[in-house]
Design a protein around this motif. Sequence first.
Motif, mmCIF file in Angstrom:
data_model
loop_
_atom_site.group_PDB
_atom_site.id
_atom_site.type_symbol
_atom_site.label_atom_id
_atom_site.label_comp_id
_atom_site.label_asym_id
_atom_site.label_seq_id
_atom_site.Cartn_x
_atom_site.Cartn_y
_atom_site.Cartn_z
ATOM 1 N N TYR A 235 0.832 -1.128 -0.063
ATOM 2 C CA TYR A 235 0.182 0.200 -0.094
ATOM 3 C C TYR A 235 0.938 1.332 0.066
ATOM 4 N N LEU A 236 2.286 0.792 0.180
ATOM 5 C CA LEU A 236 3.204 2.281 0.505
ATOM 6 C C LEU A 236 3.672 2.620 -0.819
ATOM 7 N N PRO A 237 3.556 3.676 -1.681
ATOM 8 C CA PRO A 237 4.272 3.868 -2.968
ATOM 9 C C PRO A 237 5.891 3.671 -2.737
ATOM 10 N N GLU A 238 6.343 4.015 -1.514
ATOM 11 C CA GLU A 238 7.741 3.898 -1.402
ATOM 12 C C GLU A 238 8.153 2.424 -1.254
ATOM 13 N N TYR A 239 7.410 1.698 -0.855
ATOM 14 C CA TYR A 239 7.558 0.099 -0.817
ATOM 15 C C TYR A 239 7.545 -0.546 -2.282
ATOM 16 N N ARG A 240 6.673 -0.020 -3.005
ATOM 17 C CA ARG A 240 6.442 -0.423 -4.437
ATOM 18 C C ARG A 240 7.636 0.136 -5.122
ATOM 19 N N ALA A 241 8.191 1.114 -4.894
ATOM 20 C CA ALA A 241 9.502 1.714 -5.445
ATOM 21 C C ALA A 241 10.608 0.779 -5.545
ATOM 22 N N VAL A 242 10.917 0.268 -4.113
ATOM 23 C CA VAL A 242 11.879 -0.717 -3.866
ATOM 24 C C VAL A 242 11.720 -2.064 -4.520
ATOM 25 N N ARG A 243 10.477 -2.496 -4.538
ATOM 26 C CA ARG A 243 9.868 -3.513 -5.267
ATOM 27 C C ARG A 243 10.218 -3.729 -6.812
ATOM 28 N N GLU A 244 10.147 -2.229 -7.441
ATOM 29 C CA GLU A 244 10.312 -2.284 -8.776
ATOM 30 C C GLU A 244 11.872 -2.792 -9.111
ATOM 31 N N ARG A 245 12.612 -2.623 -8.103
ATOM 32 C CA ARG A 245 13.890 -2.758 -8.438
ATOM 33 C C ARG A 245 14.503 -4.378 -7.937
ATOM 34 N N ALA A 246 13.652 -4.759 -7.110
ATOM 35 C CA ALA A 246 14.062 -6.096 -6.756
ATOM 36 C C ALA A 246 12.753 -6.892 -6.272
ATOM 37 N N ASP A 247 12.870 -8.331 -6.540
ATOM 38 C CA ASP A 247 11.659 -8.952 -6.417
ATOM 39 C C ASP A 247 11.714 -9.423 -4.967
ATOM 40 N N PHE A 248 10.679 -9.925 -4.506
ATOM 41 C CA PHE A 248 10.235 -9.874 -2.908
ATOM 42 C C PHE A 248 11.429 -10.502 -2.129
ATOM 43 N N LEU A 249 11.788 -11.908 -2.499
ATOM 44 C CA LEU A 249 12.760 -12.742 -1.897
ATOM 45 C C LEU A 249 13.888 -12.191 -1.948
ATOM 46 N N THR A 250 14.492 -11.230 -2.860
ATOM 47 C CA THR A 250 15.526 -10.386 -3.052
ATOM 48 C C THR A 250 15.612 -9.435 -1.909
ATOM 49 N N MET A 251 14.342 -8.837 -1.644
ATOM 50 C CA MET A 251 14.248 -7.749 -0.833
ATOM 51 C C MET A 251 14.348 -8.477 0.696
#
Length: 343
Positions: free
Chosen positions: A28-44
């Motif tokens: 729900y956080l745009p800032e989370y989605r921005a990180v998630r654009e750069r890396a998939d969930f398990l990489t995060m």
Amino acid sequence: MNDLFLRACRREPVERPPVWMMRQAGRYLPEYRAVRERADFLTMVGTPELAVEVTLQPVDLLGVDAAIIFSDILVIPQAMGMALSVDEGIGPRFHQPLRTPADFERVRDPSPTEDLGYVLDALRLARRELAGRVPLIGFAGAPWTLMSYMIEGQGSKSFMHAKRLLVQDPGRAHALLARLARAVGAFLVAQVEAGAQAVQLFDSWATALGPRDFREFALPYLAEAVRIARGTGVPVIAFAPGAGWALEEIAAATGADVMGIDWQTDAADARRRLADRPLALQGNLDPCWLYAPPAVIRKRTHEMLAAFGGQGHIANLGHGINPDVPVANARSFVDAVKEWRAP
Ligand code: CP3
């Protein structure tokens, strides 16, 4: 240092209830989605710098009173040797779910430091970056929830494969549950040693079991994991959504310091039923009310806070926040808690 959360966990007097939200570091956080654009969930999850970045986001953006380390309950089965992927739109999936006796024999006992060191590194880094602003929560899945995911291989509505094992091969189920309880307990202890100041156990799939089976296959192993974690001295939160009928039994069997209350359970009723127990309560606004306008969120939140009574209560949702909730609405919930005072 804002220690409202830890004080409420210990049932010490607080000016107001602390507030955080399950799944607060999420889509729900745009800032989370921005990180998630750069890396998939398990990489995060597997990269401490990224995990810590999103762990801190709700603290910075919403002003919650606790941070929960960004990770997932499925890191334990993964550490036991089960290949995991998280696919867009499907969710987490194990490539080879446990179905045959040979599958069960392949599962190995994990070492927290060797197999889950990346979570411990993330906790250490998060503590350093939080610098005492708010306490840090660690977590793990409870044995029944982990075992059912390992058997189903992915999310399920009926839990048919996992429940069939309980019926047809209960000995094998108990053996794996006992191993999971030890693994979960050891992982939580390691999380505390790495800096977690409280830990939460999620028995999210308690909802799949009737009372008789919950007592046999879920509760004793949840209790064993809580017992091991409590040896550290930090508060332990037990959350078994769907098992609101069993609050007294869960409190008695686990000795948890804090009982998570799901949104299906009436707050005043939970408080009454647990009144003679030395524990705090956490919950329980139905996350769907975060779709309401701010004034309604405020009213609902204040009603919930009044029902819990203001002391020995940690304000939270009664389930994880939905990914499509507007950030402003999540902030309305947090602000509504912060402005409230017990009458
Ligand atoms: O609360 C937090 O912010 C900490 C992080 C956290 C996540 N998962 C991050 C996550 C926690 C505490 C969990 C717990 C978890 N994971 C549970 C128990 C609690 C619950 O919600 O019932 C369960 C059953 C899981 C397993 C899991 N992980 C599922 C079923 C899914 C898919 C559903 C979904 O929301 O996508 C995940 C993925 C997941 N875990 C995401 C997050 C932020 C979404 C991943 C993405 O960015 O695509």
